[in-house]
Motif scaffolding. Structure first.
Motif, PDB file in Angstrom:
ATOM      1  N   PHE A  49       0.873  -1.181   0.000  1.00 31.40           N
ATOM      2  CA  PHE A  49       0.000   0.000   0.000  1.00 31.40           C
ATOM      3  C   PHE A  49       0.904   1.224   0.000  1.00 31.40           C
ATOM      4  CE2 PHE A  49      -2.864   2.993   2.185  1.00 31.40           C
ATOM      5  CZ  PHE A  49      -4.123   2.629   1.705  1.00 31.40           C
ATOM      6  N   ARG A 108       3.119   1.928   9.753  1.00 30.32           N
ATOM      7  CA  ARG A 108       3.223   3.385   9.795  1.00 30.32           C
ATOM      8  C   ARG A 108       3.437   3.927   8.386  1.00 30.32           C
ATOM      9  NH1 ARG A 108       8.521   6.402  11.699  1.00 30.32           N
ATOM     10  NH2 ARG A 108       9.023   5.663   9.595  1.00 30.32           N
ATOM     11  N   ASP A 110       6.727   4.639   5.350  1.00 34.04           N
ATOM     12  CA  ASP A 110       7.973   5.401   5.379  1.00 34.04           C
ATOM     13  C   ASP A 110       7.690   6.889   5.331  1.00 34.04           C
ATOM     14  OD1 ASP A 110      10.124   3.646   5.682  1.00 34.04           O
ATOM     15  OD2 ASP A 110       9.874   2.940   3.625  1.00 34.04           O
ATOM     16  N   ALA A 124       2.658   2.644  13.878  1.00 35.57           N
ATOM     17  CA  ALA A 124       1.738   1.566  13.490  1.00 35.57           C
ATOM     18  C   ALA A 124       0.860   1.166  14.674  1.00 35.57           C
ATOM     19  CB  ALA A 124       2.542   0.371  12.986  1.00 35.57           C
ATOM     20  N   TYR A 144      11.690  -5.933  12.640  1.00 32.70           N
ATOM     21  CA  TYR A 144      12.960  -5.584  11.986  1.00 32.70           C
ATOM     22  C   TYR A 144      14.144  -6.332  12.605  1.00 32.70           C
ATOM     23  CZ  TYR A 144       9.960  -2.163   9.916  1.00 32.70           C
ATOM     24  OH  TYR A 144       8.920  -1.600   9.211  1.00 32.70           O
ATOM     25  N   ASP A 157      13.632  -0.603  20.035  1.00 34.56           N
ATOM     26  CA  ASP A 157      12.860  -1.196  18.941  1.00 34.56           C
ATOM     27  C   ASP A 157      12.001  -2.355  19.463  1.00 34.56           C
ATOM     28  OD1 ASP A 157      12.501  -0.648  16.183  1.00 34.56           O
ATOM     29  OD2 ASP A 157      13.447  -2.556  15.669  1.00 34.56           O
TER      30      ASP A 157
HETATM   31  P1  FAD Z   1       6.364   1.476  13.447  1.00 31.32           P
HETATM   32  O1  FAD Z   1       6.110   0.156  14.060  1.00 31.32           O
HETATM   33  O2  FAD Z   1       5.455   2.591  13.811  1.00 31.32           O
HETATM   34  O3  FAD Z   1       7.881   1.875  13.818  1.00 31.32           O
HETATM   35  C1  FAD Z   1       8.514   2.995  13.182  1.00 31.32           C
HETATM   36  C2  FAD Z   1       9.624   3.496  14.079  1.00 31.32           C
HETATM   37  O4  FAD Z   1       9.068   4.131  15.242  1.00 31.32           O
HETATM   38  C3  FAD Z   1      10.522   2.398  14.632  1.00 31.32           C
HETATM   39  O5  FAD Z   1      11.820   2.914  14.748  1.00 31.32           O
HETATM   40  C4  FAD Z   1       9.936   2.088  16.002  1.00 31.32           C
HETATM   41  O6  FAD Z   1      10.887   1.510  16.888  1.00 31.32           O
HETATM   42  C5  FAD Z   1       9.499   3.482  16.427  1.00 31.32           C
HETATM   43  N1  FAD Z   1       8.348   3.497  17.355  1.00 31.32           N
HETATM   44  C6  FAD Z   1       7.237   2.707  17.304  1.00 31.32           C
HETATM   45  N2  FAD Z   1       6.395   3.019  18.307  1.00 31.32           N
HETATM   46  C7  FAD Z   1       6.982   4.031  19.013  1.00 31.32           C
HETATM   47  C8  FAD Z   1       6.598   4.797  20.143  1.00 31.32           C
HETATM   48  N3  FAD Z   1       5.427   4.602  20.770  1.00 31.32           N
HETATM   49  N4  FAD Z   1       7.452   5.766  20.595  1.00 31.32           N
HETATM   50  C9  FAD Z   1       8.644   6.003  19.964  1.00 31.32           C
HETATM   51  N5  FAD Z   1       9.062   5.292  18.867  1.00 31.32           N
HETATM   52  C10 FAD Z   1       8.225   4.339  18.405  1.00 31.32           C
HETATM   53  N6  FAD Z   1       5.800   0.655   3.563  1.00 31.32           N
HETATM   54  C11 FAD Z   1       4.822   1.148   2.756  1.00 31.32           C
HETATM   55  O7  FAD Z   1       4.771   2.357   2.542  1.00 31.32           O
HETATM   56  N7  FAD Z   1       3.888   0.309   2.183  1.00 31.32           N
HETATM   57  C12 FAD Z   1       3.882  -1.026   2.408  1.00 31.32           C
HETATM   58  O8  FAD Z   1       3.025  -1.740   1.896  1.00 31.32           O
HETATM   59  C13 FAD Z   1       4.898  -1.585   3.257  1.00 31.32           C
HETATM   60  N8  FAD Z   1       4.943  -2.908   3.528  1.00 31.32           N
HETATM   61  C14 FAD Z   1       5.877  -3.398   4.417  1.00 31.32           C
HETATM   62  C15 FAD Z   1       5.857  -4.752   4.752  1.00 31.32           C
HETATM   63  C16 FAD Z   1       6.784  -5.283   5.658  1.00 31.32           C
HETATM   64  C17 FAD Z   1       6.731  -6.753   6.021  1.00 31.32           C
HETATM   65  C18 FAD Z   1       7.761  -4.429   6.247  1.00 31.32           C
HETATM   66  C19 FAD Z   1       8.782  -4.975   7.212  1.00 31.32           C
HETATM   67  C20 FAD Z   1       7.794  -3.076   5.910  1.00 31.32           C
HETATM   68  C21 FAD Z   1       6.851  -2.539   5.005  1.00 31.32           C
HETATM   69  N9  FAD Z   1       6.826  -1.187   4.669  1.00 31.32           N
HETATM   70  C22 FAD Z   1       5.852  -0.684   3.833  1.00 31.32           C
HETATM   71  C23 FAD Z   1       7.855  -0.269   5.189  1.00 31.32           C
HETATM   72  C24 FAD Z   1       7.425   0.376   6.528  1.00 31.32           C
HETATM   73  O9  FAD Z   1       6.319   1.211   6.306  1.00 31.32           O
HETATM   74  C25 FAD Z   1       8.609   1.192   7.043  1.00 31.32           C
HETATM   75  O10 FAD Z   1       9.639   0.323   7.468  1.00 31.32           O
HETATM   76  C26 FAD Z   1       8.292   2.229   8.095  1.00 31.32           C
HETATM   77  O11 FAD Z   1       9.442   3.058   8.241  1.00 31.32           O
HETATM   78  C27 FAD Z   1       7.953   1.661   9.470  1.00 31.32           C
HETATM   79  O12 FAD Z   1       6.734   1.082   9.495  1.00 31.32           O
HETATM   80  P2  FAD Z   1       6.260   0.257  10.796  1.00 31.32           P
HETATM   81  O13 FAD Z   1       4.851  -0.072  10.616  1.00 31.32           O
HETATM   82  O14 FAD Z   1       7.198  -0.830  11.082  1.00 31.32           O
HETATM   83  O15 FAD Z   1       6.430   1.428  11.898  1.00 31.32           O
END
Ligand code: FAD
Length: 286
Positions: A49, A108, A110, A124, A144, A157
Motif C-alpha cells: 500500500f 506506519r 515510510d 503503526a 525488523y 525497537d
Molecule cells: P512502526 O512500528 O510505527 O515503527 C517505526 C519506528 O518508530 C521504529 O523505529 C519504532 O521503533 C518506532 N516506534 C514505534 N512506536 C513508538 C513509540 N510509541 N514511541 C517512539 N518510537 C516508536 N511501507 C509502505 O509504505 N507500504 C507497504 O506496503 C509496506 N509494507 C511493508 C511490509 C513489511 C513486512 C515491512 C517490514 C515493511 C513494510 N513497509 C511498507 C515499510 C514500513 O512502512 C517502514 O519500514 C516504516 O518506516 C515503518 O513502518 P512500521 O509499521 O514498522 O512502523
C-alpha cells in the motif's frame, strides 16, 4: 480465513508479497503474475500500500479482492497511516470490509516528503489501537531483524514491537535480511520480551545487483561476506548472478526452516518465474 487460523494449521506457511504495478500495462498483466504465484499454492498473498497520496492504494484493495475471488487465495492488504487522518482510514477499512478482506498488515509507512504526515497516526501501534475495536480484521505488523533504521537501539525497537503486539498485532512479518543470525536473535529477544505471536521471516531473493543495492540502502540490511563475494564474482553476469541469488535465498530458507521457523514470506517483486524457481528448490521441504 484469518491469519491466526492459517498459522494454527500444522504445516509450514508459505506466503508472498506483491505490489500494485504503477504502469497500466503491467497492471493489465497482473493476472499473469497472480496465476503463476497462485499455482504455487501460497497460504496467503500480501499486497503493498502506498505511503500516501497514491492512487495505487485503490489498486491494493482491487488486487486483494481479485486474489480472493478469482484465485481463491487469502489476501492480506497492507495499510499505512502516517499520511492519513481518521476519516481516510475509516474509508479504507470500509472498502476493505466491502471487498471481503479479513487480514490487514498495519504499518506506519515510510516518511515521504511527497505525502507529509497528517500528525494523527505517528506509529503503526496507534493505527492498530484505532482500528482494533472498530473492525473485525485480523491485524499483522512489521518487525525488523536488524532494528528499524530510525530506532536508537534494539532495546527501544523491541519495546516498541511489544507495544505493537499488545495493541493487537496477532502476526509479525519481518523486514528482509541476508544473514539469518539477525532474525534468530530478534526472535529470541521477542520471546524474552513476552511476544508470543507467530514471527515470519521475510526473504527477498537477489535478482539483480541494482535491486539489492537499492534495498540495502533503503532498509539498511547487512550484506554478509559470502554475499558480497557473489556480487564481486557474478555482478557483471546477470544470469549467473540470478542463479547465485536464488541459490542464496534457498539456502537461507532451508536454514530458517530447519531451525524451526513456522513460515516463509517471500518478497516476490512481482517476478513469479524467480519465485517458482525458489519453490521448486524447496518443494519437498516446505
Ligand atoms: P512502526 O512500528 O510505527 O515503527 C517505526 C519506528 O518508530 C521504529 O523505529 C519504532 O521503533 C518506532 N516506534 C514505534 N512506536 C513508538 C513509540 N510509541 N514511541 C517512539 N518510537 C516508536 N511501507 C509502505 O509504505 N507500504 C507497504 O506496503 C509496506 N509494507 C511493508 C511490509 C513489511 C513486512 C515491512 C517490514 C515493511 C513494510 N513497509 C511498507 C515499510 C514500513 O512502512 C517502514 O519500514 C516504516 O518506516 C515503518 O513502518 P512500521 O509499521 O514498522 O512502523
Amino acid at each position: 480465513m484469518k491469519l491466526t487460523d492459517i498459522y494454527k494449521q500444522d504445516k509450514t506457511i508459505l506466503s508472498f508479497e506483491i505490489f500494485p504495478p504503477k504502469a497500466q500495462e503491467e497492471l493489465d498483466n497482473i493476472d499473469e503474475t497472480l496465476e503463476m504465484l497462485c499455482d504455487l499454492k501460497p497460504d496467503y498473498i500480501s499486497v503493498t500500500f502506498g505511503a500516501g497520496g497514491s492512487s495505487n492504494n485503490n489498486k491494493t484493495i482491487a488486487i486483494c479482492n481479485k486474489i480472493k475471488e478469482k484465485y481463491h487465495t487469502e489476501p492480506v492488504a497492507h495499510l499505512t497511516c502516517l499520511s492519513y487522518d481518521k476519516p481516510e482510514i475509516d474509508e479504507f477499512c470500509k472498502e476493505l470490509e466491502a471487498a471481503g478482506i479479513e487480514n490487514i498488515l498495519a504499518l506506519r509507512g515510510d516518511v515521504n516528503p511527497n505525502a507529509p504526515s497528517k500528525g494523527v497516526f505517528n506509529y503503526a501501534s496507534e493505527l492498530i489501537e484505532y482500528i482494533r475495536p472498530k473492525t473485525n480484521f485480523c491485524i499483522a505488523g512489521a518487525c525488523y531483524p536488524e532494528c528499524h533504521t530510525e530506532s536508537p537501539d534494539k532495546v527501544a525497537d523491541m519495546r516498541n514491537l511489544k507495544h505493537k503486539v499488545d495493541a493487537g498485532a496477532e502476526v509479525l512479518l519481518s523486514q528482509l535480511f541476508f544473514d539469518n543470525k539477525y532474525f534468530f536473535d530478534m526472535v529470541e529477544s521477542a520471546r524474552i520480551a513476552g511476544i508470543d505471536v507467530p514471527i515470519t521471516p521475510g526473504i527477498m531473493p537477489c535478482l539483480t545487483v541494482k535491486s539489492i543495492q537499492r534495498m540495502v540502502s533503503t532498509c539498511g540490511a547487512t550484506l554478509p561476506l559470502n554475499f558480497q563475494r557473489i556480487i564481486e564474482r557474478y555482478g557483471e553476469k546477470p544470469e549467473a548472478f540470478l542463479d547465485a541469488g536464488l541459490a542464496y535465498a534457498i539456502s537461507q530458507i532451508i536454514d530458517l526452516l530447519t531451525t524451526g521457523c513456522d513460515g516463509i514470506h517471500l518478497y516476490t517483486m512481482n517476478r513469479p518465474s524467480a519465485v517458482k524457481r525458489i519453490c521448486d528448490g524447496i518443494k519437498n521441504i516446505i
